[in-house]
Design an enzyme around this catalytic site. Structure first.
Site, mmCIF file in Angstrom:
data_model
loop_
_atom_site.group_PDB
_atom_site.id
_atom_site.type_symbol
_atom_site.label_atom_id
_atom_site.label_comp_id
_atom_site.label_asym_id
_atom_site.label_seq_id
_atom_site.Cartn_x
_atom_site.Cartn_y
_atom_site.Cartn_z
ATOM 1 N N LEU A 3 -10.383 5.070 8.870
ATOM 2 C CA LEU A 3 -11.498 5.178 8.050
ATOM 3 C C LEU A 3 -12.955 5.021 7.977
ATOM 4 O O LEU A 3 -13.451 4.836 9.437
ATOM 5 C CB LEU A 3 -11.343 3.283 7.092
ATOM 6 C CG LEU A 3 -12.812 3.345 6.515
ATOM 7 C CD1 LEU A 3 -11.671 3.415 4.446
ATOM 8 C CD2 LEU A 3 -12.445 1.658 6.120
ATOM 9 N N MET A 45 -12.079 2.490 -4.334
ATOM 10 C CA MET A 45 -12.369 1.485 -3.620
ATOM 11 C C MET A 45 -10.809 0.886 -2.357
ATOM 12 O O MET A 45 -10.647 0.379 -2.325
ATOM 13 C CB MET A 45 -12.790 0.280 -4.336
ATOM 14 C CG MET A 45 -13.820 0.416 -4.655
ATOM 15 S SD MET A 45 -15.238 1.231 -3.696
ATOM 16 C CE MET A 45 -15.393 -0.856 -3.071
ATOM 17 N N ARG A 84 0.741 -1.110 0.101
ATOM 18 C CA ARG A 84 -0.045 0.176 0.207
ATOM 19 C C ARG A 84 1.012 1.177 0.013
ATOM 20 O O ARG A 84 0.911 2.488 -0.548
ATOM 21 C CB ARG A 84 -0.814 0.218 1.111
ATOM 22 C CG ARG A 84 -2.024 -1.001 0.815
ATOM 23 C CD ARG A 84 -3.039 -0.382 2.520
ATOM 24 N NE ARG A 84 -3.880 -1.939 2.114
ATOM 25 C CZ ARG A 84 -4.805 -1.604 1.433
ATOM 26 N NH1 ARG A 84 -5.938 -0.767 1.331
ATOM 27 N NH2 ARG A 84 -5.503 -3.039 1.756
ATOM 28 N N HIS A 122 -19.726 8.466 1.244
ATOM 29 C CA HIS A 122 -19.446 7.390 1.489
ATOM 30 C C HIS A 122 -21.349 6.567 1.643
ATOM 31 O O HIS A 122 -22.228 7.464 2.720
ATOM 32 C CB HIS A 122 -19.167 6.864 2.802
ATOM 33 C CG HIS A 122 -19.324 5.611 3.597
ATOM 34 N ND1 HIS A 122 -18.854 4.716 3.428
ATOM 35 C CD2 HIS A 122 -19.798 4.710 3.982
ATOM 36 C CE1 HIS A 122 -18.873 3.318 3.653
ATOM 37 N NE2 HIS A 122 -19.754 3.704 4.099
HETATM 38 N N1 NHR Z 1 -8.737 5.892 3.224
HETATM 39 C C1 NHR Z 1 -9.030 6.462 4.477
HETATM 40 N N2 NHR Z 1 -7.870 6.345 5.088
HETATM 41 N N3 NHR Z 1 -9.699 6.835 5.080
HETATM 42 C C2 NHR Z 1 -10.368 7.058 4.544
HETATM 43 O O1 NHR Z 1 -12.522 7.670 5.479
HETATM 44 C C3 NHR Z 1 -10.816 6.455 3.439
HETATM 45 C C4 NHR Z 1 -9.556 6.407 3.046
HETATM 46 C C5 NHR Z 1 -10.400 5.339 1.394
HETATM 47 C C6 NHR Z 1 -11.486 4.873 0.954
HETATM 48 C C7 NHR Z 1 -13.622 4.946 0.656
HETATM 49 C C8 NHR Z 1 -14.313 3.986 1.643
HETATM 50 C C9 NHR Z 1 -15.904 4.451 1.439
HETATM 51 O O2 NHR Z 1 -16.584 5.197 0.501
HETATM 52 C C10 NHR Z 1 -12.697 5.150 1.668
HETATM 53 C C11 NHR Z 1 -12.379 6.407 2.633
HETATM 54 C C12 NHR Z 1 -13.166 1.380 0.013
HETATM 55 C C13 NHR Z 1 -12.543 0.119 1.009
HETATM 56 C C14 NHR Z 1 -11.908 -1.380 0.921
HETATM 57 O O3 NHR Z 1 -12.112 -1.868 2.551
HETATM 58 C C15 NHR Z 1 -13.632 1.000 2.447
HETATM 59 C C16 NHR Z 1 -14.164 2.163 2.566
HETATM 60 C C17 NHR Z 1 -13.865 2.619 1.352
HETATM 61 C C18 NHR Z 1 -13.576 2.380 0.242
HETATM 62 N N4 NHR Z 1 -10.989 -1.550 0.568
HETATM 63 C C19 NHR Z 1 -11.138 -2.589 0.033
HETATM 64 C C20 NHR Z 1 -9.270 -2.268 0.551
HETATM 65 O O4 NHR Z 1 -8.030 -3.305 1.222
HETATM 66 C C21 NHR Z 1 -10.843 -3.136 -1.028
HETATM 67 C C22 NHR Z 1 -12.053 -3.445 -1.650
HETATM 68 C C23 NHR Z 1 -12.067 -3.877 -3.641
HETATM 69 O O5 NHR Z 1 -10.922 -3.053 -4.386
HETATM 70 O O6 NHR Z 1 -13.286 -4.128 -3.501
HETATM 71 O O7 NHR Z 1 -8.351 -0.971 0.336
HETATM 72 O O8 NHR Z 1 -16.951 3.295 1.776
HETATM 73 C C1 GAR Z 2 -21.316 4.854 -5.068
HETATM 74 O O1 GAR Z 2 -22.492 4.794 -4.312
HETATM 75 C C2 GAR Z 2 -20.145 5.639 -3.872
HETATM 76 O O2 GAR Z 2 -20.968 6.026 -2.697
HETATM 77 C C3 GAR Z 2 -19.349 4.060 -3.620
HETATM 78 O O3 GAR Z 2 -19.751 3.491 -4.042
HETATM 79 C C4 GAR Z 2 -20.760 3.887 -5.353
HETATM 80 C C5 GAR Z 2 -19.500 4.243 -6.263
HETATM 81 O O4 GAR Z 2 -20.410 4.517 -7.595
HETATM 82 N N1 GAR Z 2 -18.385 4.517 -2.481
HETATM 83 C C6 GAR Z 2 -18.170 3.479 -2.045
HETATM 84 O O5 GAR Z 2 -18.608 2.484 -1.760
HETATM 85 C C7 GAR Z 2 -16.035 3.599 -1.346
HETATM 86 N N2 GAR Z 2 -15.676 2.464 -0.599
HETATM 87 P P1 GAR Z 2 -19.800 5.438 -9.116
HETATM 88 O O6 GAR Z 2 -18.682 5.132 -9.557
HETATM 89 O O7 GAR Z 2 -20.941 5.119 -9.945
HETATM 90 O O8 GAR Z 2 -19.187 6.194 -8.590
#
Ligand code: NHR
Ligand code: GAR
Length: 215
Positions: A144, A90, A65, A109
């Protein structure tokens, strides 16, 4: 005019809502670039069709990462953004990355935070049996989905909803509130101060909480 960079991973409908708002003259920003961590993200074609520079930073090409985030930050900083917008991005971001963009990194979110952080938020809401669900725009902090909340919209959970119907109802609200929040930032009316939101904007019918009336 402020410069923004949008990060996506997939469909990019929130990105599209921002492009549409800009095109309608409702969002005074220069969208300098759209960056995806997935080479197959559908949103890349949408951005290209809108004449926006696109970039792929495939996280799978990096050993960890830290190295991915360092390369991503370098790519972002080439565009000198005032604001970085996560739009269905994501990948969890490292503390170092998040600190570098402190006060200029937004996320949307798909839940009413602090309920249902993480993934599969619509299924979480259905499993919990809540009557209100929604979406949240927040500044990103290292913890997060726990950053200071800027704007939320609520929708009812209806009998017979499944993940898809509920997600669609929430998504329609995401497309309203994300451009609104980015606009506030672009106009210099929104900032992070001492870990709290400082918002110089009236919460009237154009962007405030939506309370559904249930009959
Ligand atoms: N990073 C930090 N440090 N803090 C936040 O609040 C973040 C962030 C990165 C992304 C978006 C978040 C959401 O809106 C976001 C907020 C990905 C995951 C996750 O578990 C969780 C939350 C969000 C985005 N991702 C996996 C991982 O291992 C991979 C999942 C996949 O690739 O499909 O990174 O929900
Ligand atoms: C949206 O619902 C967004 O809030 C969510 O994924 C969708 C993306 O749609 N985000 C997450 O879950 C981040 N982890 P989009 O690609 O059409 O904007």
């Amino acid at each position: 005019m402020k410069n923004i960079v949008i990060l996506i991973s997939g469909r990019g409908s929130n990105m599209e809502a921002l492009i549409r708002a800009r095109d309608a003259g409702e969002l005074p920003v220069n969208i300098a670039a759209v960056i995806s961590n997935r080479p197959d993200a559908e949103g890349l074609a949408t951005a290209q069709a809108a004449g926006i520079a696109t970039w792929v930073m495939n996280h799978k090409a990096f050993p960890d990462r830290e190295s991915f985030d360092a390369a991503l930050a370098e790519c972002i900083d080439d565009f000198a953004p005032d604001l970085v917008v996560l739009a269905g991005f994501m990948r969890i971001l490292t503390e170092e990355f998040v600190r570098h963009y402190e006060g200029r990194l937004l996320n949307i979110h798909p839940s009413l935070l602090p309920s249902f952080p993480g993934l599969h938020t619509h299924q979480q809401a259905l499993d919990e049996g809540v009557r209100l669900h929604g979406c949240t725009v927040h500044f990103v902090t290292p913890a997060l989905d726990h950053g200071p909340v800027i704007l939320q919209a609520a929708v009812p959970v209806l009998d017979g909803d499944d993940e898809a119907t509920l997600a669609a109802r929430v998504l329609a609200q995401e497309h309203r509130i994300y451009p609104q929040a980015v606009r506030w930032f672009a106009e210099g009316r929104l900032r992070l101060e001492g870990g709290k939101i400082r918002l110089d904007a009236p919460l009237d019918g154009t962007g405030a909480l939506i309370s559904p009336v249930l009959r």
